[in-house]
Design a protein around this motif. Structure first.
Motif, PDB file in Angstrom:
ATOM      1  N   SER A  25       0.858  -1.414  -0.118  1.00 30.00           N
ATOM      2  CA  SER A  25      -0.057   0.001   0.098  1.00 30.00           C
ATOM      3  C   SER A  25       0.815   1.105   0.077  1.00 30.00           C
ATOM      4  CB  SER A  25      -1.097  -0.117   1.342  1.00 30.00           C
ATOM      5  OG  SER A  25      -0.122   0.077   2.421  1.00 30.00           O
ATOM      6  N   LEU A  26       2.171   1.113   0.268  1.00 30.20           N
ATOM      7  CA  LEU A  26       2.916   2.451   0.292  1.00 30.20           C
ATOM      8  C   LEU A  26       4.024   2.391  -0.953  1.00 30.20           C
ATOM      9  CD1 LEU A  26       4.753   1.856   3.906  1.00 30.20           C
ATOM     10  CD2 LEU A  26       2.628   3.060   3.266  1.00 30.20           C
ATOM     11  N   LEU A  27       3.862   1.344  -1.810  1.00 38.26           N
ATOM     12  CA  LEU A  27       4.682   1.386  -2.949  1.00 38.26           C
ATOM     13  C   LEU A  27       4.168   2.648  -3.878  1.00 38.26           C
ATOM     14  CD1 LEU A  27       5.454  -2.166  -3.812  1.00 38.26           C
ATOM     15  CD2 LEU A  27       6.876  -0.668  -2.634  1.00 38.26           C
ATOM     16  N   LYS A  28       5.190   3.171  -4.530  1.00 42.83           N
ATOM     17  CA  LYS A  28       5.062   3.830  -5.728  1.00 42.83           C
ATOM     18  C   LYS A  28       4.579   3.312  -6.875  1.00 42.83           C
ATOM     19  CE  LYS A  28       8.734   7.332  -4.207  1.00 42.83           C
ATOM     20  NZ  LYS A  28       9.807   7.945  -4.800  1.00 42.83           N
ATOM     21  N   PRO A  29       3.864   3.850  -8.085  1.00 39.40           N
ATOM     22  CA  PRO A  29       3.544   3.097  -9.373  1.00 39.40           C
ATOM     23  C   PRO A  29       4.991   2.514  -9.602  1.00 39.40           C
ATOM     24  CG  PRO A  29       2.444   5.236  -9.306  1.00 39.40           C
ATOM     25  CD  PRO A  29       3.280   5.160  -7.859  1.00 39.40           C
ATOM     26  N   ALA A  65      11.598 -25.740   4.473  1.00 41.75           N
ATOM     27  CA  ALA A  65      11.598 -25.891   3.129  1.00 41.75           C
ATOM     28  C   ALA A  65       9.857 -25.793   2.711  1.00 41.75           C
ATOM     29  CB  ALA A  65      11.930 -27.399   2.731  1.00 41.75           C
ATOM     30  N   VAL A  66       8.969 -26.191   3.559  1.00 39.13           N
ATOM     31  CA  VAL A  66       7.386 -26.017   3.207  1.00 39.13           C
ATOM     32  C   VAL A  66       7.304 -24.356   3.124  1.00 39.13           C
ATOM     33  CG1 VAL A  66       5.221 -26.414   3.931  1.00 39.13           C
ATOM     34  CG2 VAL A  66       7.198 -28.253   3.802  1.00 39.13           C
ATOM     35  N   SER A  67       7.852 -23.797   4.401  1.00 39.21           N
ATOM     36  CA  SER A  67       7.454 -22.501   4.437  1.00 39.21           C
ATOM     37  C   SER A  67       7.964 -21.625   3.374  1.00 39.21           C
ATOM     38  CB  SER A  67       8.087 -21.873   5.739  1.00 39.21           C
ATOM     39  OG  SER A  67       9.401 -21.653   5.804  1.00 39.21           O
ATOM     40  N   LYS A  68       9.202 -21.923   2.678  1.00 40.18           N
ATOM     41  CA  LYS A  68       9.660 -21.077   1.581  1.00 40.18           C
ATOM     42  C   LYS A  68       8.808 -21.550   0.226  1.00 40.18           C
ATOM     43  CE  LYS A  68      12.769 -18.636   3.746  1.00 40.18           C
ATOM     44  NZ  LYS A  68      12.579 -17.235   3.749  1.00 40.18           N
ATOM     45  N   ALA A  69       8.407 -22.686   0.132  1.00 35.74           N
ATOM     46  CA  ALA A  69       7.497 -23.335  -0.755  1.00 35.74           C
ATOM     47  C   ALA A  69       6.358 -22.600  -0.743  1.00 35.74           C
ATOM     48  CB  ALA A  69       7.259 -24.910  -0.883  1.00 35.74           C
ATOM     49  N   GLY A  70       5.819 -22.388   0.173  1.00 35.05           N
ATOM     50  CA  GLY A  70       4.489 -21.417   0.290  1.00 35.05           C
ATOM     51  C   GLY A  70       4.758 -20.033   0.053  1.00 35.05           C
ATOM     52  N   LEU A  71       5.834 -19.500   0.588  1.00 33.60           N
ATOM     53  CA  LEU A  71       6.179 -18.023   0.430  1.00 33.60           C
ATOM     54  C   LEU A  71       6.658 -17.833  -1.441  1.00 33.60           C
ATOM     55  CD1 LEU A  71       6.686 -15.287   1.203  1.00 33.60           C
ATOM     56  CD2 LEU A  71       9.287 -15.955   1.555  1.00 33.60           C
ATOM     57  N   ILE A  72       7.072 -18.834  -2.005  1.00 35.24           N
ATOM     58  CA  ILE A  72       7.242 -18.715  -3.507  1.00 35.24           C
ATOM     59  C   ILE A  72       5.730 -18.806  -3.922  1.00 35.24           C
ATOM     60  CG2 ILE A  72       8.157 -19.901  -5.314  1.00 35.24           C
ATOM     61  CD1 ILE A  72      10.467 -20.833  -3.836  1.00 35.24           C
ATOM     62  N   GLY A  73       4.911 -19.564  -3.781  1.00 31.92           N
ATOM     63  CA  GLY A  73       3.785 -19.815  -4.250  1.00 31.92           C
ATOM     64  C   GLY A  73       2.723 -18.439  -3.917  1.00 31.92           C
ATOM     65  N   ALA A  74       2.778 -18.027  -2.589  1.00 35.22           N
ATOM     66  CA  ALA A  74       2.059 -17.025  -2.206  1.00 35.22           C
ATOM     67  C   ALA A  74       2.209 -15.766  -2.915  1.00 35.22           C
ATOM     68  CB  ALA A  74       1.985 -16.856  -0.831  1.00 35.22           C
ATOM     69  N   THR A  75       3.710 -15.498  -2.962  1.00 34.84           N
ATOM     70  CA  THR A  75       4.172 -14.325  -3.841  1.00 34.84           C
ATOM     71  C   THR A  75       3.739 -14.293  -5.214  1.00 34.84           C
ATOM     72  OG1 THR A  75       6.244 -14.318  -2.420  1.00 34.84           O
ATOM     73  CG2 THR A  75       6.282 -12.820  -4.238  1.00 34.84           C
ATOM     74  N   ARG A  76       3.762 -15.536  -5.741  1.00 38.78           N
ATOM     75  CA  ARG A  76       3.354 -15.390  -7.400  1.00 38.78           C
ATOM     76  C   ARG A  76       1.622 -15.216  -7.345  1.00 38.78           C
ATOM     77  NH1 ARG A  76       2.543 -21.090 -10.739  1.00 38.78           N
ATOM     78  NH2 ARG A  76       0.982 -21.521  -8.956  1.00 38.78           N
ATOM     79  N   ALA A  77       0.982 -15.688  -6.488  1.00 39.98           N
ATOM     80  CA  ALA A  77      -0.418 -15.263  -6.222  1.00 39.98           C
ATOM     81  C   ALA A  77      -0.712 -13.843  -6.121  1.00 39.98           C
ATOM     82  CB  ALA A  77      -1.031 -16.383  -5.088  1.00 39.98           C
ATOM     83  N   LEU A  78      -0.028 -13.305  -5.129  1.00 41.52           N
ATOM     84  CA  LEU A  78      -0.119 -11.835  -4.802  1.00 41.52           C
ATOM     85  C   LEU A  78       0.037 -11.250  -6.072  1.00 41.52           C
ATOM     86  CD1 LEU A  78      -0.748  -9.638  -2.701  1.00 41.52           C
ATOM     87  CD2 LEU A  78       1.600 -10.068  -2.058  1.00 41.52           C
ATOM     88  N   ALA A  79       1.335 -11.613  -6.783  1.00 36.69           N
ATOM     89  CA  ALA A  79       1.515 -10.534  -7.800  1.00 36.69           C
ATOM     90  C   ALA A  79       0.441 -10.750  -8.993  1.00 36.69           C
ATOM     91  CB  ALA A  79       2.882 -11.240  -8.569  1.00 36.69           C
ATOM     92  N   TYR A  80      -0.105 -12.063  -9.054  1.00 36.73           N
ATOM     93  CA  TYR A  80      -1.213 -12.104 -10.012  1.00 36.73           C
ATOM     94  C   TYR A  80      -2.584 -11.266  -9.675  1.00 36.73           C
ATOM     95  CZ  TYR A  80       1.505 -16.276 -12.120  1.00 36.73           C
ATOM     96  OH  TYR A  80       2.370 -16.698 -12.819  1.00 36.73           O
ATOM     97  N   SER A  81      -2.702 -11.544  -8.671  1.00 31.93           N
ATOM     98  CA  SER A  81      -3.818 -10.498  -7.976  1.00 31.93           C
ATOM     99  C   SER A  81      -3.827  -9.131  -8.163  1.00 31.93           C
ATOM    100  CB  SER A  81      -4.062 -11.226  -6.431  1.00 31.93           C
ATOM    101  OG  SER A  81      -4.939 -10.102  -5.773  1.00 31.93           O
ATOM    102  N   GLU A  82      -2.517  -8.688  -7.885  1.00 27.55           N
ATOM    103  CA  GLU A  82      -2.273  -7.264  -7.760  1.00 27.55           C
ATOM    104  C   GLU A  82      -2.476  -6.772  -9.448  1.00 27.55           C
ATOM    105  OE1 GLU A  82      -1.479  -4.738  -5.535  1.00 27.55           O
ATOM    106  OE2 GLU A  82      -2.424  -6.256  -4.333  1.00 27.55           O
ATOM    107  N   GLY A  96      -4.996  -4.182 -11.658  1.00 27.96           N
ATOM    108  CA  GLY A  96      -4.531  -2.760 -12.292  1.00 27.96           C
ATOM    109  C   GLY A  96      -3.093  -2.173 -11.763  1.00 27.96           C
ATOM    110  N   SER A  97      -2.572  -3.024 -10.625  1.00 29.45           N
ATOM    111  CA  SER A  97      -1.375  -2.592 -10.052  1.00 29.45           C
ATOM    112  C   SER A  97      -0.442  -2.753 -10.919  1.00 29.45           C
ATOM    113  CB  SER A  97      -0.963  -3.182  -8.762  1.00 29.45           C
ATOM    114  OG  SER A  97       0.047  -2.918  -8.362  1.00 29.45           O
ATOM    115  N   THR A  98       0.840  -1.835 -10.793  1.00 27.11           N
ATOM    116  CA  THR A  98       1.969  -1.857 -11.585  1.00 27.11           C
ATOM    117  C   THR A  98       3.027  -2.343 -10.966  1.00 27.11           C
ATOM    118  OG1 THR A  98       2.336   0.442 -11.337  1.00 27.11           O
ATOM    119  CG2 THR A  98       1.192  -0.144 -13.479  1.00 27.11           C
TER     120      THR A  98
END
Length: 289
Positions: free
Chosen positions: A146-150, A211-228, A232-234
């Motif tokens: 929420s703090l990131l610039k475009p 290992a599982v926590s980092k697999a989760g982080l990779i997957g959730a980061t990917r999902a967050l990127a897609y959602s954003e 319309g987020s850049t």
């Protein structure tokens, strides 16, 4: 004082995090994103350790030789600020400070803070590890977004330990098919339940909370990127592995120096990554998950 660019590094009082701050200051002048004065927030839970790390950097021979910091005639400045990513109040306090200090927004966040616990994988180890490396990192990610610039950037430091070859075909396919953070969180919950029952291997998971926590982080980061992106987020949102780095976390067994491990996170923060988002990186290149 206003700054042309502002970045945040979590878990930065030692190891890879400290090296990331150093490399940001060293590499920024030649970065295609160099637009003038640069402020880097070195954050850490412990005030004395954070301030000690800041002092070490201010006296760092490499930074002095390069005249990277403003005190030596450069364009970068480093400030310490308290942040415990496992404490929601600490996250809120820091983000409120950033809103007040940088109303125009910040340029990037590198979420480096994480833990790797010793000992047998049991209920408490899994709960604590997922709590920090997965749930708290995602909480911080949402708040910082929420703090990131475009065109701002969010980089979550994950690990090749989270690659999917060690999971059963069923679990691997669930990770790959995940579209939302909720999908990935369901996998984390299933892992916790399987460990609670002493049946994680039968359920298709490795007996490795980190290992599982980092697999989760990779997957959730990917999902967050897609959602954003769909909204319309850049922002460019990616995860990365620093490599097997010689730090306290690897008990001195790593083959890379912290400065070598810092290269990929710094690359994702400062270089032209051609609009990549939702990807996993190592050695400054996109990797198959």
């Amino acid at each position: 004082m206003s700054y042309s660019r502002v970045g945040v590094v979590t878990g930065a009082n030692k190891g890879i995090g400290l090296a990331i701050v150093r490399q940001l200051a060293l590499q920024y002048p030649k970065s295609p994103l160099n637009s003038g004065s640069f402020l880097i927030y070195l954050t850490a839970r412990d005030k004395s350790r954070g301030e000690g790390a800041l002092k070490d950097l201010q006296e760092d021979a490499q930074l002095k030789k390069a005249k990277a910091l403003k005190v030596d005639g450069g364009i970068s400045e480093i400030k310490y600020h308290a942040l415990d990513v496992t404490d929601i109040n600490s996250i809120k306090t820091f983000t409120e400070y950033l809103k007040q200090a940088h109303g125009e927004g910040i340029d990037f966040v590198i979420n480096n803070a994480g833990i790797a616990m010793n000992g047998f994988v049991d209920t408490n180890v899994v709960k604590t590890t997922l709590g920090c490396n997965y749930y708290s990192t995602l909480e911080a990610s949402h708040t910082f977004l929420s703090l990131l610039k475009p065109h701002g950037r969010l980089i979550n430091v994950a690990s090749t330990a989270g690659k999917l070859g060690q999971f059963s075909e069923e679990i691997r396919n669930r990770f790959l098919a995940s579209k939302t953070e909720a999908d990935v969180t369901d996998l984390m919950k299933d892992f916790q339940s399987a460990v609670d029952a002493g049946r994680e291997k039968e359920a298709g998971f490795p007996s490795a909370a980190y290992a599982v926590s980092k697999a989760g982080l990779i997957g959730a980061t990917r999902a967050l990127a897609y959602s954003e992106k769909e909204n319309g987020s850049t922002a460019l949102i990616n995860s990365c592995c620093p490599g097997y780095v010689n730090t306290d976390m690897t008990k001195g067994n790593g083959v890379k120096t912290p400065d070598e491990g810092a290269q990929t996170p710094v690359f994702l923060a400062l270089q032209d990554i051609k609009g990549a988002t939702g990807t996993f990186w190592r050695n400054e290149q996109v990797q198959e998950w």
